[in-house]
Design a protein around this motif. Structure first.
Motif, PDB file in Angstrom:
ATOM      1  N   PRO A 271       0.826  -1.206   0.000  1.00  0.00           N
ATOM      2  CA  PRO A 271       0.000   0.000   0.000  1.00  0.00           C
ATOM      3  C   PRO A 271       0.863   1.259   0.000  1.00  0.00           C
ATOM      4  O   PRO A 271       2.035   1.224   0.395  1.00  0.00           O
ATOM      5  CB  PRO A 271      -0.759  -0.121   1.323  1.00  0.00           C
ATOM      6  N   HIS A 272       0.252   2.373  -0.415  1.00  0.00           N
ATOM      7  CA  HIS A 272       0.923   3.672  -0.277  1.00  0.00           C
ATOM      8  C   HIS A 272       1.311   3.866   1.187  1.00  0.00           C
ATOM      9  O   HIS A 272       0.504   3.634   2.089  1.00  0.00           O
ATOM     10  CB  HIS A 272      -0.016   4.784  -0.742  1.00  0.00           C
ATOM     11  N   GLN A 273       2.547   4.284   1.404  1.00  0.00           N
ATOM     12  CA  GLN A 273       3.082   4.389   2.765  1.00  0.00           C
ATOM     13  C   GLN A 273       2.869   5.808   3.306  1.00  0.00           C
ATOM     14  O   GLN A 273       3.785   6.637   3.302  1.00  0.00           O
ATOM     15  CB  GLN A 273       4.576   4.030   2.775  1.00  0.00           C
ATOM     16  N   ARG A 276       0.489   4.409   9.092  1.00  0.00           N
ATOM     17  CA  ARG A 276       0.312   3.019   9.521  1.00  0.00           C
ATOM     18  C   ARG A 276      -1.164   2.714   9.805  1.00  0.00           C
ATOM     19  O   ARG A 276      -1.664   1.630   9.528  1.00  0.00           O
ATOM     20  CB  ARG A 276       1.163   2.787  10.789  1.00  0.00           C
ATOM     21  N   ILE A 279      -2.943   2.062   6.581  1.00  0.00           N
ATOM     22  CA  ILE A 279      -2.555   0.736   6.066  1.00  0.00           C
ATOM     23  C   ILE A 279      -3.301  -0.361   6.831  1.00  0.00           C
ATOM     24  O   ILE A 279      -3.855  -1.288   6.230  1.00  0.00           O
ATOM     25  CB  ILE A 279      -1.020   0.550   6.169  1.00  0.00           C
ATOM     26  N   ASP A 280      -3.353  -0.224   8.160  1.00  0.00           N
ATOM     27  CA  ASP A 280      -4.026  -1.260   8.966  1.00  0.00           C
ATOM     28  C   ASP A 280      -5.527  -1.304   8.667  1.00  0.00           C
ATOM     29  O   ASP A 280      -6.121  -2.378   8.562  1.00  0.00           O
ATOM     30  CB  ASP A 280      -3.795  -1.006  10.460  1.00  0.00           C
ATOM     31  N   GLY A 283      -6.050  -2.895   5.266  1.00  0.00           N
ATOM     32  CA  GLY A 283      -5.758  -4.334   5.369  1.00  0.00           C
ATOM     33  C   GLY A 283      -6.893  -5.082   6.042  1.00  0.00           C
ATOM     34  O   GLY A 283      -7.323  -6.135   5.574  1.00  0.00           O
ATOM     35  N   MET A 293       0.480  -7.298   4.517  1.00  0.00           N
ATOM     36  CA  MET A 293       0.728  -5.902   4.098  1.00  0.00           C
ATOM     37  C   MET A 293       2.219  -5.591   4.236  1.00  0.00           C
ATOM     38  O   MET A 293       2.819  -5.850   5.273  1.00  0.00           O
ATOM     39  CB  MET A 293      -0.049  -4.916   4.978  1.00  0.00           C
ATOM     40  N   VAL A 295       5.125  -2.999   4.853  1.00  0.00           N
ATOM     41  CA  VAL A 295       5.245  -1.690   5.503  1.00  0.00           C
ATOM     42  C   VAL A 295       6.721  -1.305   5.640  1.00  0.00           C
ATOM     43  O   VAL A 295       7.511  -2.075   6.176  1.00  0.00           O
ATOM     44  CB  VAL A 295       4.597  -1.717   6.919  1.00  0.00           C
ATOM     45  N   ASN A 302       6.233   9.304   4.212  1.00  0.00           N
ATOM     46  CA  ASN A 302       5.453   9.345   2.980  1.00  0.00           C
ATOM     47  C   ASN A 302       6.300  10.000   1.884  1.00  0.00           C
ATOM     48  O   ASN A 302       6.605  11.190   1.960  1.00  0.00           O
ATOM     49  CB  ASN A 302       4.172  10.159   3.240  1.00  0.00           C
ATOM     50  N   VAL A 308       5.244   3.538  -3.231  1.00  0.00           N
ATOM     51  CA  VAL A 308       5.072   2.110  -3.533  1.00  0.00           C
ATOM     52  C   VAL A 308       6.218   1.583  -4.397  1.00  0.00           C
ATOM     53  O   VAL A 308       6.508   0.379  -4.379  1.00  0.00           O
ATOM     54  CB  VAL A 308       3.713   1.762  -4.202  1.00  0.00           C
TER      55      VAL A 308
END
Ligand code: ACO
Length: 345
Positions: A271-273, A276, A279-280, A283, A293, A295, A302, A308
């Motif tokens: 995923p785009h960072q 967190r 992302i969670d 997910g 996922m 990370v 970012n 990515v």
């Protein structure tokens, strides 16, 4: 060229069945600047704490480019690594595109500067701007040119020097971003099915959530615009967060649906960072298993269009992804923009 063997996975668009043509990712590469800026460093710059940044975002440190190191330099270094991994020379590249919101200059394009740095003399070159979603937009552009038989070898780069547009007095944003670049060489190859599908989307009605007011034709640089700090990025974090989760979820589900692939078949979700917690949340709603996922935002923050691409390179170089694995990329950014891609590695 000998025809591709049948893929294990369906693709309603049947792109890779197109007379033996596929859009393989022949090589990836990444580059991040040497200087590390930690949360402890930021504590000395703005009113923040390592605890706040870590719990709200998951970021511990980020990389910051040197004064004389520009987006085109980061991009060229990532590109050279991707070209080496793919075994292609600059002369072989037909098209290169740089996804960035921090070009070296308004014009000429950063892609043209990179073309010169990597000796891609034959290549057409242009920048594309889809903020943090830019790398997936780039992959889809590459795929279209390759599958239409216009080009055989396309270099897609995501590169950012976000430290040049971050307001280092604004604790709401300056803790979030970092500099870096990632690149991929896409080729018509018979050895891998590569990009199975890519989804792209946008909603200009929410452009104000994340933008940089100054520097364009609406607000050219003046002494007043600089004094008003209009040449730095601005973000409404909470609103952006909500849209990010929903848009990434929708894009990922659409990409999986198109390929008739279940989330359980995906080896690695990249995923785009940005955060967190985003992302969670994505997910969890996708039904991802723990560890599915990927990370790395704790180390890079970012990096927008590079995010990515850097993560993909790391997942490959650390062995998280093996040939034949299915991977899912999913992104979100200013615009608003979003996207997702399923790749058979
Ligand atoms: N240190 C300490 N306190 C802080 C900091 C900081 N660095 N930053 C903000 N705060 C404070 C705020 O001032 C606020 O204080 P207040 O309640 O007294 O007003 C409080 O912390 C809470 O702020 P929130 O905005 O509610 O914090 P939130 O939990 O929403 O987290 C964040 C903020 C991390 C920005 C989150 O909203 C987020 O990640 N948003 C999405 C970012 C994103 O995905 N962007 C898209 C891609 S980027 C691109 O396209 C370039």
């Amino acid at each position: 060229m000998k025809p591709l063997p049948a893929s294990k996975f369906k693709n309603p668009r049947a792109r890779y069945d197109f007379k033996g043509r596929s859009c393989a990712i022949a090589g990836v590469g990444a580059y991040v600047p040497a200087r590390v800026l930690t949360n402890a460093d930021l504590e000395k710059m703005v009113d923040t704490t390592d605890e706040w940044i870590t719990t709200r975002t998951g970021i511990k440190e980020r990389r910051i480019a040197a004064k004389d190191e520009f987006t085109s330099d980061l991009a060229a270094k990532a590109a050279q690594r991707a070209m080496k991994a793919a075994g292609v020379t600059g002369e072989q590249i037909d098209l290169l595109t740089v996804a960035t919101i921090t070009p070296d200059m308004v014009f000429p394009s950063t892609a043209c500067l990179v073309q010169q740095k990597i000796g891609a003399r034959r290549a057409a070159a242009f920048d594309l701007e889809a903020a943090c979603s830019g790398f997936i937009y780039g992959l889809e552009i590459a795929q279209q040119f390759i599958m239409s038989r216009t080009y055989d070898t396309v270099l897609v780069i995501g590169a950012e020097k976000l430290s040049s547009i971050v307001d280092w007095q604004d604790r709401n944003t300056c803790v979030l971003f970092g500099d870096g670049a990632g690149a991929a060489v896409l080729q018509n190859r018979t050895t891998s099915h590569g990009l199975l599908t890519a989804v792209m989307g946008a909603d200009g009605g929410k452009a104000d959530l994340l933008h940089m007011p100054g520097g364009g034709s609406r607000c050219p640089a003046t002494a007043d615009s600089v004094a008003a700090r209009l040449h730095y990025l601005r973000m409404e974090g909470k609103e952006t967060f909500k849209h990010a989760v929903q848009a990434m979820l929708n894009a990922a589900q659409e990409a999986l649906r198109r390929c008739e692939v279940d989330i359980s078949q995906i080896k690695c979700i990249i995923p785009h960072q940005a955060n967190r917690r985003i992302i969670d949340a994505v997910g969890e709603r996708l039904g991802a298993k723990p560890g599915q996922m990927f990370v790395n935002l704790d180390r890079y923050g970012n990096t927008s269009a590079a995010s990515v691409a850097i993560a993909l390179d790391e997942a490959v170089s650390t062995g998280r992804i093996q040939r034949g694995d299915l991977i899912l990329l999913v992104v979100f950014g200013a615009g608003l923009t979003w996207g997702a891609a399923v790749i058979e590695w």
